[in-house]
Design a protein around this motif. Structure first.
Motif, PDB file in Angstrom:
ATOM      1  N   SER A   1     -20.396  21.083 -13.413  1.00  0.00           N
ATOM      2  CA  SER A   1     -21.819  21.421 -13.420  1.00  0.00           C
ATOM      3  C   SER A   1     -22.401  21.341 -12.019  1.00  0.00           C
ATOM      4  N   HIS A   2     -23.280  22.289 -11.703  1.00  0.00           N
ATOM      5  CA  HIS A   2     -24.101  22.236 -10.488  1.00  0.00           C
ATOM      6  C   HIS A   2     -25.403  21.535 -10.866  1.00  0.00           C
ATOM      7  N   LEU A   3     -25.575  20.310 -10.431  1.00  0.00           N
ATOM      8  CA  LEU A   3     -26.732  19.522 -10.835  1.00  0.00           C
ATOM      9  C   LEU A   3     -27.929  19.806  -9.947  1.00  0.00           C
ATOM     10  N   SER A   4     -29.101  19.862 -10.549  1.00  0.00           N
ATOM     11  CA  SER A   4     -30.342  20.062  -9.804  1.00  0.00           C
ATOM     12  C   SER A   4     -30.641  18.842  -8.947  1.00  0.00           C
TER      13      SER A   4
ATOM     14  N   HIS B   1     -27.747  20.698  -0.584  1.00  0.00           N
ATOM     15  CA  HIS B   1     -26.566  20.979  -1.394  1.00  0.00           C
ATOM     16  C   HIS B   1     -26.749  20.448  -2.807  1.00  0.00           C
ATOM     17  N   CYS B   2     -26.208  21.169  -3.795  1.00  0.00           N
ATOM     18  CA  CYS B   2     -26.172  20.684  -5.166  1.00  0.00           C
ATOM     19  C   CYS B   2     -25.085  19.628  -5.317  1.00  0.00           C
ATOM     20  N   LEU B   3     -25.212  18.811  -6.355  1.00  0.00           N
ATOM     21  CA  LEU B   3     -24.154  17.896  -6.730  1.00  0.00           C
ATOM     22  C   LEU B   3     -23.199  18.618  -7.669  1.00  0.00           C
ATOM     23  N   LEU B   4     -21.908  18.353  -7.525  1.00  0.00           N
ATOM     24  CA  LEU B   4     -20.910  18.863  -8.455  1.00  0.00           C
ATOM     25  C   LEU B   4     -20.459  17.720  -9.341  1.00  0.00           C
ATOM     26  N   LEU B   5     -20.609  17.871 -10.650  1.00  0.00           N
ATOM     27  CA  LEU B   5     -20.185  16.843 -11.597  1.00  0.00           C
ATOM     28  C   LEU B   5     -19.088  17.411 -12.472  1.00  0.00           C
ATOM     29  N   LEU B   6     -17.901  16.819 -12.356  1.00  0.00           N
ATOM     30  CA  LEU B   6     -16.746  17.249 -13.136  1.00  0.00           C
ATOM     31  C   LEU B   6     -16.541  16.294 -14.297  1.00  0.00           C
ATOM     32  N   LEU B   7     -16.427  16.832 -15.510  1.00  0.00           N
ATOM     33  CA  LEU B   7     -16.116  16.050 -16.700  1.00  0.00           C
ATOM     34  C   LEU B   7     -14.809  16.573 -17.277  1.00  0.00           C
ATOM     35  N   THR B   8     -13.788  15.727 -17.295  1.00  0.00           N
ATOM     36  CA  THR B   8     -12.536  16.135 -17.910  1.00  0.00           C
ATOM     37  C   THR B   8     -12.619  16.018 -19.424  1.00  0.00           C
ATOM     38  N   MET B   9     -13.544  15.194 -19.914  1.00  0.00           N
ATOM     39  CA  MET B   9     -13.798  15.075 -21.340  1.00  0.00           C
ATOM     40  C   MET B   9     -15.186  14.492 -21.520  1.00  0.00           C
TER      41      MET B   9
ATOM     42  N   GLY C   1     -24.716  25.973 -14.726  1.00  0.00           N
ATOM     43  CA  GLY C   1     -25.908  25.687 -13.943  1.00  0.00           C
ATOM     44  C   GLY C   1     -26.204  26.817 -12.969  1.00  0.00           C
ATOM     45  N   ARG C   2     -27.005  26.516 -11.977  1.00  0.00           N
ATOM     46  CA  ARG C   2     -27.379  27.523 -10.984  1.00  0.00           C
ATOM     47  C   ARG C   2     -26.128  28.079 -10.296  1.00  0.00           C
ATOM     48  N   TRP C   3     -26.216  29.345  -9.857  1.00  0.00           N
ATOM     49  CA  TRP C   3     -25.021  29.974  -9.294  1.00  0.00           C
ATOM     50  C   TRP C   3     -24.754  29.530  -7.866  1.00  0.00           C
ATOM     51  N   TYR C   4     -25.775  29.144  -7.112  1.00  0.00           N
ATOM     52  CA  TYR C   4     -25.561  28.736  -5.723  1.00  0.00           C
ATOM     53  C   TYR C   4     -25.540  27.216  -5.633  1.00  0.00           C
TER      54      TYR C   4
ATOM     55  N   ARG D   1     -37.462  23.267 -15.192  1.00  0.00           N
ATOM     56  CA  ARG D   1     -38.237  24.275 -14.474  1.00  0.00           C
ATOM     57  C   ARG D   1     -37.606  24.547 -13.114  1.00  0.00           C
ATOM     58  N   LEU D   2     -37.062  23.506 -12.472  1.00  0.00           N
ATOM     59  CA  LEU D   2     -36.390  23.685 -11.186  1.00  0.00           C
ATOM     60  C   LEU D   2     -35.173  24.588 -11.342  1.00  0.00           C
ATOM     61  N   GLU D   3     -34.433  24.428 -12.438  1.00  0.00           N
ATOM     62  CA  GLU D   3     -33.284  25.284 -12.695  1.00  0.00           C
ATOM     63  C   GLU D   3     -33.718  26.723 -12.970  1.00  0.00           C
ATOM     64  N   ASP D   4     -34.832  26.874 -13.714  1.00  0.00           N
ATOM     65  CA  ASP D   4     -35.339  28.226 -13.987  1.00  0.00           C
ATOM     66  C   ASP D   4     -35.748  28.927 -12.695  1.00  0.00           C
ATOM     67  N   LEU D   5     -36.420  28.188 -11.814  1.00  0.00           N
ATOM     68  CA  LEU D   5     -36.835  28.778 -10.540  1.00  0.00           C
ATOM     69  C   LEU D   5     -35.629  29.140  -9.688  1.00  0.00           C
ATOM     70  N   ALA D   6     -34.577  28.314  -9.771  1.00  0.00           N
ATOM     71  CA  ALA D   6     -33.378  28.588  -8.991  1.00  0.00           C
ATOM     72  C   ALA D   6     -32.701  29.873  -9.447  1.00  0.00           C
ATOM     73  N   ALA D   7     -32.859  30.215 -10.733  1.00  0.00           N
ATOM     74  CA  ALA D   7     -32.235  31.424 -11.271  1.00  0.00           C
ATOM     75  C   ALA D   7     -33.064  32.674 -10.989  1.00  0.00           C
ATOM     76  N   MET D   8     -34.311  32.492 -10.545  1.00  0.00           N
ATOM     77  CA  MET D   8     -35.195  33.624 -10.278  1.00  0.00           C
ATOM     78  C   MET D   8     -34.981  34.173  -8.866  1.00  0.00           C
TER      79      MET D   8
END
Length: 347
Positions: A216-219, A225-233, A178-181, A303-310
């Motif tokens: 994952s860094h969730l939008s 702050h972003c949400l952090l979602l951890l999936l072990t499986m 996901g987004r880097w920040y 689109r929010l994720e795309d803007l975050a990467a710009m």
């Protein structure tokens, strides 16, 4: 299993609680670690129960109540080890691996002068080196200068202290998708600041236990702050079958009045038959509406994720605000939909 960590920056408003419930319903985690809830213990635990997490512990900070909260669903095996104003440490049983592992929800000191005390806390917690261990949360610090964009340059000494603490505990950053920040403020290019403050770190034992994990860094459309979602499986569950009923959320749709008038005009015969015709028509309209809404929400989130990467610009920041408003409207519709099913007197 799924574990969610999020600095919510306050849950004092009913709408914010509704947004939280909407997110938890979408991602369906087993364990939730919340930071800066800013609610008293009894209120926070009630919020957790409303969100489907009947088990939990709340830890208040000095001068305020409800800054940290750990909550989990029924059927999730949790054993608490310790907790203070900056952490909640616990053991959790993973059904997929059939093993217990250690997890620590962490909140680094917001003030720079207190940061070293946070790193010393990490060293104190490092008392089970042979147990798989993950630490997740808001560390309020960077590992490298490239994890920051905008604002004043981060002190190299601060980042060195953080890295040394992780090395002393045999911990390493587990990466992300996901987004880097994970944190952002400022709606104009001149004032925009982005940083990666939230992360997960783990020891070699945890890496070996869960080689196929994802973080994952969730939008989001609220909180900085972003949400952090951890999936072990990877997990999947059965879909809930939907039955017809008139939806209060339809009143938020511009086409609702037109659709009712169109169906009623097209109907004929006795009133019961006309009502049945309108109901069947609204049923079809509802499914099309839900499908288009889901696509719309996915498109807006993408689109929010795309803007975050710009690289930030006045146009991109303005569009980001417009998309967040549109996402909030979609969440209003979803919230009203689920409130109706919960038979809650939300007014």
């Amino acid at each position: 299993m799924k574990l969610l960590s999020w600095n919510v920056r306050g849950l004092g408003k009913p709408r914010t609680v509704g947004r939280l419930r909407d997110f938890l319903r979408d991602v369906n985690p087993s364990v939730v670690f919340l930071i800066e809830t800013k609610l008293h213990a009894d209120v926070m635990l009630k919020v957790c129960k409303r969100c489907g997490f009947p088990n939990g512990i709340e830890v208040g900070s000095r001068g305020r109540s409800g800054d940290l909260c750990l909550a989990w669903r029924n059927g999730c095996q949790i054993s608490l080890r310790s907790f203070l104003v900056r952490h909640i440490d616990f053991m959790v049983f993973d059904d997929g691996s059939g093993q217990w592992w250690r997890c620590t929800g962490f909140y680094g000191a917001p003030k720079e002068q207190n940061r070293r005390a946070s790193w010393n806390l990490l060293r104190q917690l490092n008392d089970l080196p042979n147990v798989p261990w993950l630490i997740i949360g808001d560390f309020n610090e960077l590992l490298f200068s490239f994890e920051k964009s905008g604002g004043r340059i981060r002190s190299q000494r601060q980042m060195d202290d953080f890295r040394e603490a992780l090395e002393d505990c045999s911990l390493a950053d587990i990466g992300y998708t996901g987004r880097w920040y994970t944190w952002e403020k400022g709606h104009f290019v001149e004032t925009n600041i982005r940083e990666r403050l939230d992360r997960g770190v783990a020891n070699p034992g945890w890496w070996s236990l869960f080689p196929d994990f994802t973080l994952s860094h969730l939008s989001h459309s609220f909180s900085d702050h972003c949400l952090l979602l951890l999936l072990t499986m990877v997990q999947s569950g059965p879909r809930v079958q939907w039955h017809f009923m008139f939806e209060a959320a339809w009143f938020l749709e511009d086409s609702c009045e037109f659709e009712v008038k169109r169906l009623w005009t097209a109907s004929s015969g006795p009133i019961p038959e006309r009502l049945r015709f309108v109901g069947q028509g609204l049923n079809v309209w509802f499914w099309r509406l839900r499908a288009s809404r889901k696509v719309s929400k996915l498109d807006l989130t993408k689109r929010l994720e795309d803007l975050a990467a710009m690289k930030p610009s006045d146009d991109s920041l303005e569009e980001t605000m417009e998309i967040k408003l549109a996402l909030n409207l979609e969440m209003d519709k979803s919230e009203l939909y689920w409130e109706q099913r919960a038979h809650a007197n939300w007014l």
